[in-house]
Write a protein that holds these residues in place. Structure first.
Motif, PDB file in Angstrom:
ATOM      1  N   LEU A 142      -3.922   7.254  19.770  1.00  0.00           N
ATOM      2  CA  LEU A 142      -5.123   7.770  19.131  1.00  0.00           C
ATOM      3  C   LEU A 142      -4.850   8.671  17.938  1.00  0.00           C
ATOM      4  N   ILE A 143      -3.596   9.098  17.740  1.00  0.00           N
ATOM      5  CA  ILE A 143      -3.306  10.043  16.663  1.00  0.00           C
ATOM      6  C   ILE A 143      -2.218   9.487  15.743  1.00  0.00           C
ATOM      7  N   PRO A 144      -2.286   9.827  14.448  1.00  0.00           N
ATOM      8  CA  PRO A 144      -1.214   9.403  13.544  1.00  0.00           C
ATOM      9  C   PRO A 144       0.074  10.170  13.765  1.00  0.00           C
ATOM     10  N   GLY A 145      -0.028  11.424  14.236  1.00  0.00           N
ATOM     11  CA  GLY A 145       1.170  12.228  14.445  1.00  0.00           C
ATOM     12  C   GLY A 145       0.817  13.686  14.629  1.00  0.00           C
ATOM     13  N   GLU A 251      14.905  10.038  -0.222  1.00  0.00           N
ATOM     14  CA  GLU A 251      15.607   8.814  -0.561  1.00  0.00           C
ATOM     15  C   GLU A 251      14.609   7.791  -1.091  1.00  0.00           C
ATOM     16  N   SER A 252      14.952   7.116  -2.174  1.00  0.00           N
ATOM     17  CA  SER A 252      14.080   6.070  -2.679  1.00  0.00           C
ATOM     18  C   SER A 252      13.939   4.972  -1.634  1.00  0.00           C
ATOM     19  N   ASN A 253      12.691   4.542  -1.393  1.00  0.00           N
ATOM     20  CA  ASN A 253      12.483   3.502  -0.376  1.00  0.00           C
ATOM     21  C   ASN A 253      12.171   2.142  -0.985  1.00  0.00           C
ATOM     22  N   THR A 254      12.433   1.978  -2.292  1.00  0.00           N
ATOM     23  CA  THR A 254      12.127   0.688  -2.907  1.00  0.00           C
ATOM     24  C   THR A 254      13.017  -0.434  -2.389  1.00  0.00           C
ATOM     25  N   HIS A 255      14.200  -0.082  -1.861  1.00  0.00           N
ATOM     26  CA  HIS A 255      15.121  -1.125  -1.412  1.00  0.00           C
ATOM     27  C   HIS A 255      14.996  -1.413   0.079  1.00  0.00           C
ATOM     28  N   PHE A 256      14.105  -0.691   0.774  1.00  0.00           N
ATOM     29  CA  PHE A 256      13.967  -0.928   2.205  1.00  0.00           C
ATOM     30  C   PHE A 256      13.149  -2.189   2.444  1.00  0.00           C
ATOM     31  N   MET A 257      13.498  -2.900   3.477  1.00  0.00           N
ATOM     32  CA  MET A 257      12.798  -4.132   3.794  1.00  0.00           C
ATOM     33  C   MET A 257      11.369  -3.837   4.222  1.00  0.00           C
ATOM     34  N   ASP A 258      10.510  -4.811   4.100  1.00  0.00           N
ATOM     35  CA  ASP A 258       9.109  -4.653   4.451  1.00  0.00           C
ATOM     36  C   ASP A 258       8.968  -4.114   5.871  1.00  0.00           C
ATOM     37  N   GLY A 259       8.163  -3.060   5.994  1.00  0.00           N
ATOM     38  CA  GLY A 259       7.925  -2.472   7.299  1.00  0.00           C
ATOM     39  C   GLY A 259       8.872  -1.363   7.664  1.00  0.00           C
ATOM     40  N   ASN A 368       1.182   1.285   2.753  1.00  0.00           N
ATOM     41  CA  ASN A 368       2.181   2.235   3.252  1.00  0.00           C
ATOM     42  C   ASN A 368       1.629   3.214   4.280  1.00  0.00           C
ATOM     43  N   PRO A 369       0.424   3.787   4.104  1.00  0.00           N
ATOM     44  CA  PRO A 369      -0.098   4.623   5.188  1.00  0.00           C
ATOM     45  C   PRO A 369      -0.225   3.868   6.507  1.00  0.00           C
ATOM     46  N   ALA A 370      -0.645   2.603   6.430  1.00  0.00           N
ATOM     47  CA  ALA A 370      -0.779   1.803   7.650  1.00  0.00           C
ATOM     48  C   ALA A 370       0.579   1.556   8.296  1.00  0.00           C
ATOM     49  N   ARG A 371       1.579   1.238   7.480  1.00  0.00           N
ATOM     50  CA  ARG A 371       2.908   0.939   8.019  1.00  0.00           C
ATOM     51  C   ARG A 371       3.613   2.200   8.502  1.00  0.00           C
ATOM     52  N   LEU A 372       3.523   3.267   7.726  1.00  0.00           N
ATOM     53  CA  LEU A 372       4.243   4.486   8.075  1.00  0.00           C
ATOM     54  C   LEU A 372       3.758   5.070   9.390  1.00  0.00           C
ATOM     55  N   PHE A 373       2.440   5.086   9.585  1.00  0.00           N
ATOM     56  CA  PHE A 373       1.876   5.675  10.802  1.00  0.00           C
ATOM     57  C   PHE A 373       1.592   4.631  11.885  1.00  0.00           C
ATOM     58  N   PHE A 380      -4.188  -4.017   5.347  1.00  0.00           N
ATOM     59  CA  PHE A 380      -3.843  -5.263   4.650  1.00  0.00           C
ATOM     60  C   PHE A 380      -5.020  -6.232   4.751  1.00  0.00           C
ATOM     61  N   LEU A 381      -5.091  -7.153   3.815  1.00  0.00           N
ATOM     62  CA  LEU A 381      -6.041  -8.265   3.909  1.00  0.00           C
ATOM     63  C   LEU A 381      -5.282  -9.432   4.525  1.00  0.00           C
ATOM     64  N   ARG A 382      -5.294  -9.480   5.847  1.00  0.00           N
ATOM     65  CA  ARG A 382      -4.558 -10.483   6.613  1.00  0.00           C
ATOM     66  C   ARG A 382      -5.454 -11.092   7.674  1.00  0.00           C
ATOM     67  N   LYS A 383      -5.191 -12.350   7.970  1.00  0.00           N
ATOM     68  CA  LYS A 383      -5.920 -13.023   9.044  1.00  0.00           C
ATOM     69  C   LYS A 383      -5.772 -12.244  10.344  1.00  0.00           C
ATOM     70  N   GLY A 384      -6.890 -11.979  11.006  1.00  0.00           N
ATOM     71  CA  GLY A 384      -6.891 -11.282  12.272  1.00  0.00           C
ATOM     72  C   GLY A 384      -7.002  -9.783  12.159  1.00  0.00           C
ATOM     73  N   TYR A 385      -6.812  -9.233  10.950  1.00  0.00           N
ATOM     74  CA  TYR A 385      -6.926  -7.797  10.764  1.00  0.00           C
ATOM     75  C   TYR A 385      -8.388  -7.378  10.667  1.00  0.00           C
ATOM     76  N   LYS A 386      -8.647  -6.096  10.923  1.00  0.00           N
ATOM     77  CA  LYS A 386      -9.988  -5.564  10.768  1.00  0.00           C
ATOM     78  C   LYS A 386     -10.429  -5.737   9.310  1.00  0.00           C
ATOM     79  N   ALA A 387     -11.694  -6.068   9.132  1.00  0.00           N
ATOM     80  CA  ALA A 387     -12.213  -6.341   7.797  1.00  0.00           C
ATOM     81  C   ALA A 387     -12.642  -5.042   7.128  1.00  0.00           C
ATOM     82  N   ASP A 388     -11.635  -4.260   6.703  1.00  0.00           N
ATOM     83  CA  ASP A 388     -11.847  -3.068   5.892  1.00  0.00           C
ATOM     84  C   ASP A 388     -11.532  -3.456   4.453  1.00  0.00           C
TER      85      ASP A 388
END
Length: 451
Positions: A142-145, A251-259, A368-373, A380-388
């Protein structure tokens, strides 16, 4: 109810493409690329011609003042402002009255939001000098952190001392809870204030605020937070970074893999991206915030960090006060400004100026907020995701006081021209805002995490 959003440009996962978005009730059924509108039976047709279709904005850092300070703001008014600004989800901070530092206080906030929040919601749980043992009692879905104030804060939630800080960092690491920190060294701030008072009087001019809430105060506290995070393996997110020096800790995170993200990440907020110390002469205490708005060199570095990977998320630190509270100098004037309604259009202005691309903006404000927390099914606009969904278009307008939805009724941006406008805000498949009109009866949902 099936809805189709057609004829727009979808901005999602690093691409801008002509596509149609099909929504079934509160979920995305399909993203159909190509200019041809897919056939089918739809209850609602949303024509997005000339518009950009974005995932709903996630503001990971707001202060809505409820309970205890509802003369300034409340969940209803500020979530309405969020909807006007294209924000479909917010994470609210714990320094209310009472502070959100017990399971009971958290449950009370959740109940309040379930009755009055027009968009999706969640609340950080606050750390104190003595409550680390209660972190395990919180439903972590229920909480981000956890929010930790490592510097003087509104609401008296300062945590200091080696034992208390060790307990917070170690417990968060053990429970795999993200820790978001406000980093300013109170002892340095207090010494700076004493010197300024001795020289300039009891309420030094607001232009001196960045000398009191200094670069050194920020750097000392952030360095300690980084040291503790590395010691315990705590996932640390440093809020509202305001200095070039602090960026070097990340640290720069541009080289980190998705997620994936590094252990230590940073947030930039709208006030430090828009303003610099040159603006105190024009706007005075209206742009007084903690950490302070600093020299243009720091703003320049923060803007570069939006694209070089040092900054992971953009928030607002939306912090409304009554205009009467914003009178005076460094001591008397309250710190904070209302920004949730204008963050997206302001950032689109920086896109136009070449500071960052629209794709990168969406990454910093949605993905990034969605992935980080570890938000479930949003960002994201993805199939099955909430339509925000947030729909914007290029249309010049000038902000007037009557446009402001926040309860406090003012903004340092009044009189500014924006070249972008939020057309429609869709929350869980429901249009909560469209062209200056709100569905006042709509209530958002509690966000789920790590499940």
């Amino acid at each position: 109810m099936r809805t189709i959003i057609e004829n727009g440009k979808i901005v999602n996962e690093g691409r801008v493409s002509s596509a149609s978005l099909i929504i079934d009730d509160d979920r995305i059924e399909q993203v159909v690329t190509g200019k041809e509108v897919p056939r089918g039976n739809y209850d609602n047709h949303v024509d997005a011609t000339g518009c950009f279709v974005l995932p709903g904005i996630i503001d990971e850092h707001v202060h809505f003042r409820e309970p205890g300070m509802t003369q300034k703001a409340d969940i209803e008014s500020e979530s309405r402002a969020a909807a006007w600004g294209g924000v479909t989800t917010y994470f609210e901070m714990p320094n209310t009255n009472p502070s959100t530092t017990t399971p009971e206080a958290l449950a009370d906030k959740m109940d309040r939001a379930a009755r009055t929040s027009h968009v999706n919601y969640s609340f950080f749980y606050g750390a104190t000098n003595r409550n680390a043992a209660t972190f395990k009692d919180i439903d972590r879905t229920l909480i981000p952190g956890i929010k930790l104030f490592m510097g003087a804060s509104t609401g008296g939630m300062l945590v200091e001392g080696e034992t208390a800080l060790d307990a917070v960092f170690e417990t968060c690491a053990d429970l795999r809870l993200p820790l978001m920190t406000h980093c300013e060294d109170s002892s340095i701030i207090n010494r700076n204030m004493a010197r300024m008072v001795a020289r300039y009087g009891e309420d030094p001019a607001v232009r001196l605020h960045p000398l009191i809430r200094s670069v050194r105060a920020c750097m000392a506290s952030s360095s300690l937070a980084v040291e503790l995070a590395k010691r315990y393996g705590t996932r640390l997110h440093i809020a509202h970074i305001s200095t070039q020096q602090e960026l070097a800790l990340l640290e720069s995170n541009t080289h980190f893999m998705d997620g994936a993200f590094p252990l230590i990440t940073g947030e930039a907020v709208i006030s430090h991206l828009l303003f610099c110390s040159d603006d105190y002469d024009r706007l005075g205490a209206l742009i007084k915030c903690n950490p302070a708005v600093k020299a243009v060199s720091h703003r320049r570095a923060l803007r570069r960090a939006l694209t070089n990977g040092r900054i992971t998320c953009i928030g607002t630190d939306h912090a409304p006060h009554l205009l009467s509270d914003k009178q005076g100098g460094c001591r008397r004037a309250a710190s904070g400004m209302p920004m949730v309604q204008f963050s997206l259009v302001a950032m689109l202005g920086l896109v136009d100026r070449g500071v960052l691309s629209m794709e990168r903006m969406v990454q910093l404000m949605c993905h990034n907020p969605a992935r980080l927390f570890e938000v479930k099914d949003r960002g994201f606009l993805r199939k099955g995701y909430k339509a925000d969904v947030t729909i914007v278009r290029r249309r010049p307008w000038v902000l007037t006081q009557s446009d402001i939805q926040s309860k406090c009724g003012w903004s340092p941006l009044v009189g500014q021209r924006f070249d972008w406008q939020v057309v429609r805000t869709i929350c869980n498949g429901h249009t909560v805002y469209h062209e200056g009109k709100m569905d006042e009866d709509y209530i958002g949902e509690a966000v789920r995490f790590r499940c």
